[in-house]
Motif scaffolding. Structure first.
Motif, PDB file in Angstrom:
ATOM      1  N   GLY A 137       9.563 -18.137 -28.830  1.00 39.82           N
ATOM      2  CA  GLY A 137       9.536 -17.250 -30.820  1.00 39.82           C
ATOM      3  C   GLY A 137      10.363 -16.643 -30.782  1.00 39.82           C
ATOM      4  N   PHE A 138      10.653 -16.054 -32.257  1.00 37.49           N
ATOM      5  CA  PHE A 138      10.833 -14.600 -32.318  1.00 37.49           C
ATOM      6  C   PHE A 138      11.059 -13.694 -31.496  1.00 37.49           C
ATOM      7  CE2 PHE A 138      13.654 -11.708 -35.346  1.00 37.49           C
ATOM      8  CZ  PHE A 138      14.508 -11.830 -34.970  1.00 37.49           C
ATOM      9  N   ALA A 139       9.775 -12.974 -31.761  1.00 32.35           N
ATOM     10  CA  ALA A 139       9.094 -11.836 -30.841  1.00 32.35           C
ATOM     11  C   ALA A 139       8.341 -11.875 -30.598  1.00 32.35           C
ATOM     12  CB  ALA A 139       8.861 -11.237 -32.283  1.00 32.35           C
ATOM     13  N   GLY A 140       8.262 -11.539 -29.236  1.00 33.66           N
ATOM     14  CA  GLY A 140       7.742 -11.868 -27.373  1.00 33.66           C
ATOM     15  C   GLY A 140       6.329 -10.854 -28.481  1.00 33.66           C
ATOM     16  N   PRO A 141       5.600 -11.046 -26.654  1.00 33.82           N
ATOM     17  CA  PRO A 141       4.029 -10.349 -27.180  1.00 33.82           C
ATOM     18  C   PRO A 141       4.387  -9.265 -27.031  1.00 33.82           C
ATOM     19  CG  PRO A 141       4.233 -12.374 -25.411  1.00 33.82           C
ATOM     20  CD  PRO A 141       6.138 -12.308 -25.896  1.00 33.82           C
ATOM     21  N   ARG A 142       4.893  -8.908 -26.411  1.00 34.83           N
ATOM     22  CA  ARG A 142       5.213  -7.411 -26.035  1.00 34.83           C
ATOM     23  C   ARG A 142       5.525  -6.575 -27.683  1.00 34.83           C
ATOM     24  NH1 ARG A 142       8.633  -4.861 -21.700  1.00 34.83           N
ATOM     25  NH2 ARG A 142       7.074  -6.125 -20.392  1.00 34.83           N
ATOM     26  N   VAL A 143       6.464  -6.913 -27.766  1.00 31.48           N
ATOM     27  CA  VAL A 143       7.185  -6.634 -29.106  1.00 31.48           C
ATOM     28  C   VAL A 143       5.772  -6.792 -30.417  1.00 31.48           C
ATOM     29  CG1 VAL A 143       8.789  -6.926 -31.244  1.00 31.48           C
ATOM     30  CG2 VAL A 143       9.595  -6.919 -28.807  1.00 31.48           C
ATOM     31  N   ILE A 144       5.468  -7.271 -30.382  1.00 32.47           N
ATOM     32  CA  ILE A 144       4.502  -7.855 -31.617  1.00 32.47           C
ATOM     33  C   ILE A 144       2.714  -7.155 -31.520  1.00 32.47           C
ATOM     34  CG2 ILE A 144       2.558  -8.810 -32.872  1.00 32.47           C
ATOM     35  CD1 ILE A 144       4.693 -11.651 -31.541  1.00 32.47           C
ATOM     36  N   GLU A 145       2.963  -6.639 -30.085  1.00 34.57           N
ATOM     37  CA  GLU A 145       1.145  -6.067 -29.465  1.00 34.57           C
ATOM     38  C   GLU A 145       1.827  -4.454 -30.231  1.00 34.57           C
ATOM     39  OE1 GLU A 145       0.272  -7.129 -26.199  1.00 34.57           O
ATOM     40  OE2 GLU A 145      -0.587  -8.893 -26.723  1.00 34.57           O
ATOM     41  N   GLN A 146       3.331  -4.463 -29.656  1.00 35.44           N
ATOM     42  CA  GLN A 146       3.640  -2.597 -29.780  1.00 35.44           C
ATOM     43  C   GLN A 146       4.104  -2.646 -31.074  1.00 35.44           C
ATOM     44  OE1 GLN A 146       6.662  -2.270 -26.861  1.00 35.44           O
ATOM     45  NE2 GLN A 146       4.960  -1.981 -25.110  1.00 35.44           N
ATOM     46  N   ILE A 186       3.380  -3.946 -34.429  1.00 31.44           N
ATOM     47  CA  ILE A 186       1.916  -4.023 -35.365  1.00 31.44           C
ATOM     48  C   ILE A 186       0.640  -4.034 -34.762  1.00 31.44           C
ATOM     49  CG2 ILE A 186       3.200  -5.230 -37.284  1.00 31.44           C
ATOM     50  CD1 ILE A 186       2.907  -7.064 -36.031  1.00 31.44           C
ATOM     51  N   LYS A 187       0.630  -3.213 -33.589  1.00 32.35           N
ATOM     52  CA  LYS A 187      -0.398  -3.940 -33.046  1.00 32.35           C
ATOM     53  C   LYS A 187      -1.430  -5.075 -33.393  1.00 32.35           C
ATOM     54  CE  LYS A 187       1.088   0.429 -32.795  1.00 32.35           C
ATOM     55  NZ  LYS A 187       1.904   0.987 -31.072  1.00 32.35           N
ATOM     56  N   GLN A 188      -1.054  -5.393 -32.869  1.00 34.25           N
ATOM     57  CA  GLN A 188      -2.242  -7.029 -33.381  1.00 34.25           C
ATOM     58  C   GLN A 188      -2.487  -7.798 -31.830  1.00 34.25           C
ATOM     59  OE1 GLN A 188      -0.047 -10.246 -36.064  1.00 34.25           O
ATOM     60  NE2 GLN A 188      -1.182  -9.660 -37.663  1.00 34.25           N
ATOM     61  N   ARG A 189      -3.771  -8.082 -31.075  1.00 32.09           N
ATOM     62  CA  ARG A 189      -4.025  -8.650 -30.180  1.00 32.09           C
ATOM     63  C   ARG A 189      -3.600 -10.912 -30.697  1.00 32.09           C
ATOM     64  NH1 ARG A 189      -5.147  -6.048 -25.735  1.00 32.09           N
ATOM     65  NH2 ARG A 189      -6.613  -7.853 -25.317  1.00 32.09           N
ATOM     66  N   LEU A 190      -3.088 -10.840 -29.295  1.00 34.32           N
ATOM     67  CA  LEU A 190      -2.404 -12.445 -30.132  1.00 34.32           C
ATOM     68  C   LEU A 190      -3.486 -12.983 -29.256  1.00 34.32           C
ATOM     69  CD1 LEU A 190       1.475 -12.008 -29.038  1.00 34.32           C
ATOM     70  CD2 LEU A 190       0.435 -11.365 -31.210  1.00 34.32           C
ATOM     71  N   PRO A 191      -3.385 -14.259 -30.045  1.00 34.86           N
ATOM     72  CA  PRO A 191      -4.655 -15.454 -29.650  1.00 34.86           C
ATOM     73  C   PRO A 191      -3.712 -16.175 -28.078  1.00 34.86           C
ATOM     74  CG  PRO A 191      -3.756 -15.725 -31.854  1.00 34.86           C
ATOM     75  CD  PRO A 191      -2.733 -14.752 -31.300  1.00 34.86           C
ATOM     76  N   ALA A 192      -5.296 -16.444 -27.451  1.00 32.95           N
ATOM     77  CA  ALA A 192      -4.861 -17.288 -26.657  1.00 32.95           C
ATOM     78  C   ALA A 192      -4.108 -18.349 -26.515  1.00 32.95           C
ATOM     79  CB  ALA A 192      -6.072 -17.773 -25.447  1.00 32.95           C
ATOM     80  N   GLY A 193      -3.433 -18.497 -25.918  1.00 28.40           N
ATOM     81  CA  GLY A 193      -1.981 -19.152 -25.967  1.00 28.40           C
ATOM     82  C   GLY A 193      -1.414 -19.567 -26.657  1.00 28.40           C
ATOM     83  N   PHE A 194      -0.615 -17.931 -27.675  1.00 29.55           N
ATOM     84  CA  PHE A 194       0.010 -18.162 -29.221  1.00 29.55           C
ATOM     85  C   PHE A 194       1.217 -18.285 -28.125  1.00 29.55           C
ATOM     86  CE2 PHE A 194       2.320 -14.575 -31.079  1.00 29.55           C
ATOM     87  CZ  PHE A 194       1.947 -15.605 -32.142  1.00 29.55           C
ATOM     88  N   GLN A 195       2.104 -19.074 -28.986  1.00 31.63           N
ATOM     89  CA  GLN A 195       4.013 -19.102 -28.343  1.00 31.63           C
ATOM     90  C   GLN A 195       3.145 -19.914 -27.832  1.00 31.63           C
ATOM     91  OE1 GLN A 195       5.353 -15.502 -28.932  1.00 31.63           O
ATOM     92  NE2 GLN A 195       6.163 -15.237 -30.547  1.00 31.63           N
TER      93      GLN A 195
END
Length: 579
Positions: free
Chosen positions: A230-239, A241-250
């Motif tokens: 992915g372009f933005a890693g999970p940590r970047v996304i969560e920190q 825009i404060k979105q919780r990522l679904p299981a298996g995302f990316q």
């Protein structure tokens, strides 16, 4: 055996050959180190694919004795930029100190290893990244080495395989690192123009600038199970825009469904898979796909050689669920085949099968509608009614065929393109139109075979070919008989009359000049003897490929365009004369 203490080595630390035990970070199983090494760091309990070094990766994929380090032309960028620190960057440690620690800890000069090698006997240039080296980050030296690997592949006209493992562009090099995305993209574009096959093998993780440049620009994208991309890693996304990522995302499996990855293959199957792709991606030689039809042309080309048939009866025969499907024909006609998935825009479509394989020992691209045999498969394949994602997937594989100079076989069996609201919202008409324009100028031989239903624009989107064949019990029409009857007769029950009026049988269409030949079916229909039917189709296709391959691309395209330009021209001239 399960871990109960915290003093065991945690995966992915590669074990040595001593009596070590390694803890799987996913299932918490404790695995004997030497066994894990033999399994290429794949957990025998849960299948988690642990990290490999770049050297281990090359050793896993390449033929024994085939690996030779790539010596860049001119000055070695590892020497010129060995201590480069363009920003004089310091966080908790100076950047040069981090570089020295990475080199000491990995034994590598930088985060990528570039070599010449062979996979199943096929020459290839491999650029394998190593996440241990500053997170596999893309800096100036990495960008230069990957670009030089691409230039070597270009000069030697061999495929390029990039194995990615990266957190993204190297922050310590700032905008210089950012520019490596552009540099490596230029290198990939030059390979596109030259018709050189490129393959990406995505390993966990692949993010940021690597994901948004050379990793996803390859012709074929293969991923290991569970690999994240992915372009933005999970940590970047969560920190951010404060979105919780679904299981298996990316993950690779998520991206396969979304159309961004062609194949997900376990580590044990990678070498064989890459070998098949490399074999299918070779540009055919002058003897490629030579006709081996010793029994002559199985196709009937004079309509007088075909009996007149009841049109509605033929429609019912064409729709028989037992008839061979595209995948059946592929299994019977091709030596090997690798199906490719996704439109790289956000979706895949199970109604269309597309991929590369070998027929009579030579590369061929096959694209076709897939209905299925049982109720479950028919539903999953949407009864062969493709969505825009299916036609865009077909277009992507057609462009690959054009790039590599590989002939194309299309197999048509569809009631029509899917007419749902979602398909219209996603541009069904545009997707079909783009396929027609693409086929109008595709510089490789194209043979289409209507194997069952040829329904409207959904069929034509794969049937704009140099040679259009159909089976004896197939039909081809502007609309289904039921649809025609509902509109013009105001009565769907008049479908048999509409079928007769539309002239949709093989003999009718051969008389009209819409198709070029008809391949008779065995007694009882294609479903009565699929191997015999497939062999007849194979012989007819090889015969036409054998003739078409003699033509230069420009002449081939002119002939295809003239073929469709002529259809209906006589009628138009007659109308004009009366006016």
């Amino acid at each position: 055996m399960r871990a109960t203490t915290s003093d065991r080595a945690a995966w992915p630390v590669p074990p040595d050959e001593a009596n070590t035990w390694v803890l799987c970070q996913r299932c918490r199983a404790v695995v004997y180190g030497p066994r894990l090494t033999r399994m290429a760091m794949v957990c025998p309990e849960c299948g988690r694919h642990g990290a490999l070094t770049a050297e281990q990766r090359v050793g896993l994929l390449a033929d024994a004795g085939s690996v030779a380090p790539l010596v860049p032309p001119g000055p070695d960028p590892r020497e010129d930029a060995a201590d480069a620190d363009p920003l004089r960057f310091v966080d908790s440690r100076p950047y040069p100190e981090r570089l020295r620690a990475a080199r000491s800890g990995t034994g590598m000069a930088e985060a990528v290893l570039c070599v010449r090698a062979a996979i199943d006997g096929h020459r290839v240039v491999i650029a394998a990244m190593d996440f241990r080296f500053l997170g596999g980050s893309l800096g100036a030296v990495v960008g230069e080495l990957i670009s030089q690997a691409a230039e070597t592949a270009l000069a030697e006209r061999v495929p390029l395989l990039v194995v990615t493992a990266s957190g993204g562009a190297r922050m310590q090099e700032g905008a210089i690192a950012l520019m490596q995305m552009a540099k490596t993209s230029v290198a990939m574009q030059r390979l596109d123009r030259a018709g050189i096959l490129t393959i990406s093998l995505i390993t966990d993780p692949t993010f940021g600038g690597v994901a948004a440049s050379f990793a996803t620009l390859s012709d074929v994208i293969v991923a290991e199970p569970g690999a994240r991309l992915g372009f933005a890693g999970p940590r970047v996304i969560e920190q951010t825009i404060k979105q919780r990522l679904p299981a298996g995302f990316q993950t690779a499996e998520f991206l396969l469904k979304k159309g961004f990855v062609d194949l997900v293959r376990p580590r044990a199957a990678l070498r064989a898979t890459l070998g098949r792709l490399l074999a299918a991606g070779r540009r055919p030689g002058p003897a490629g796909l030579a006709a081996d039809a010793d029994g002559g042309d199985p196709a009937v080309r004079d309509p007088r050689g075909l009996a007149r048939r009841d049109s509605w009866q033929v429609v019912r025969l064409a729709r028989r669920v037992e008839r061979p499907t595209t995948l059946d024909y592929i299994g019977l006609m091709l030596d090997e085949f690798e199906e490719l998935h996704g439109d790289r825009l956000g979706g895949d479509c199970a109604s269309i099968v597309a991929g590369v394989g070998r027929m009579a020992g030579a590369p061929v691209v096959v694209i076709g509608h897939q209905k299925g045999h049982g109720a479950a498969e028919l539903a999953r394949r949407n009864f062969g009614m493709a969505s825009p994602e299916g036609y865009r997937k077909a277009a992507r594989v057609l462009r690959l065929a054009g790039k590599l100079g590989i002939p194309v076989l299309t197999l048509i069996d569809t009631p029509g393109a899917y007419p749902g609201v979602e398909a219209e919202e996603r541009g069904q008409a545009v997707a079909i139109a783009e396929n027609l324009r693409l086929l109008a100028g595709l510089p490789v031989p194209v043979v289409a075979v209507i194997t069952g239903e040829g329904g409207s624009g959904g069929a034509l989107a794969l049937a704009m070919a140099d040679e259009v064949l159909m089976l004896g019990n197939a039909v081809y029409s502007v609309i289904t008989p039921e649809g025609c009857a509902a509109i013009l007769w105001k009565d769907p029950g008049q479908a048999p009359a509409a079928a007769s009026a539309l002239r949709i049988t093989a003999r009718d269409l051969l008389e009209l000049g819409v198709v070029d030949g008809v391949v008779p079916e065995p007694p009882g229909g294609a479903q009565a003897d699929p191997p015999a039917m497939a062999e007849a189709v194979r012989r007819a296709v090889l015969l036409r490929f054998g003739a078409l391959r003699e033509q230069e691309p420009d002449r081939l395209v002119r002939g295809r365009q003239a073929r469709f330009r002529a259809i209906g021209a006589t009628a138009a001239t007659a109308v004009g004369a009366r006016g």
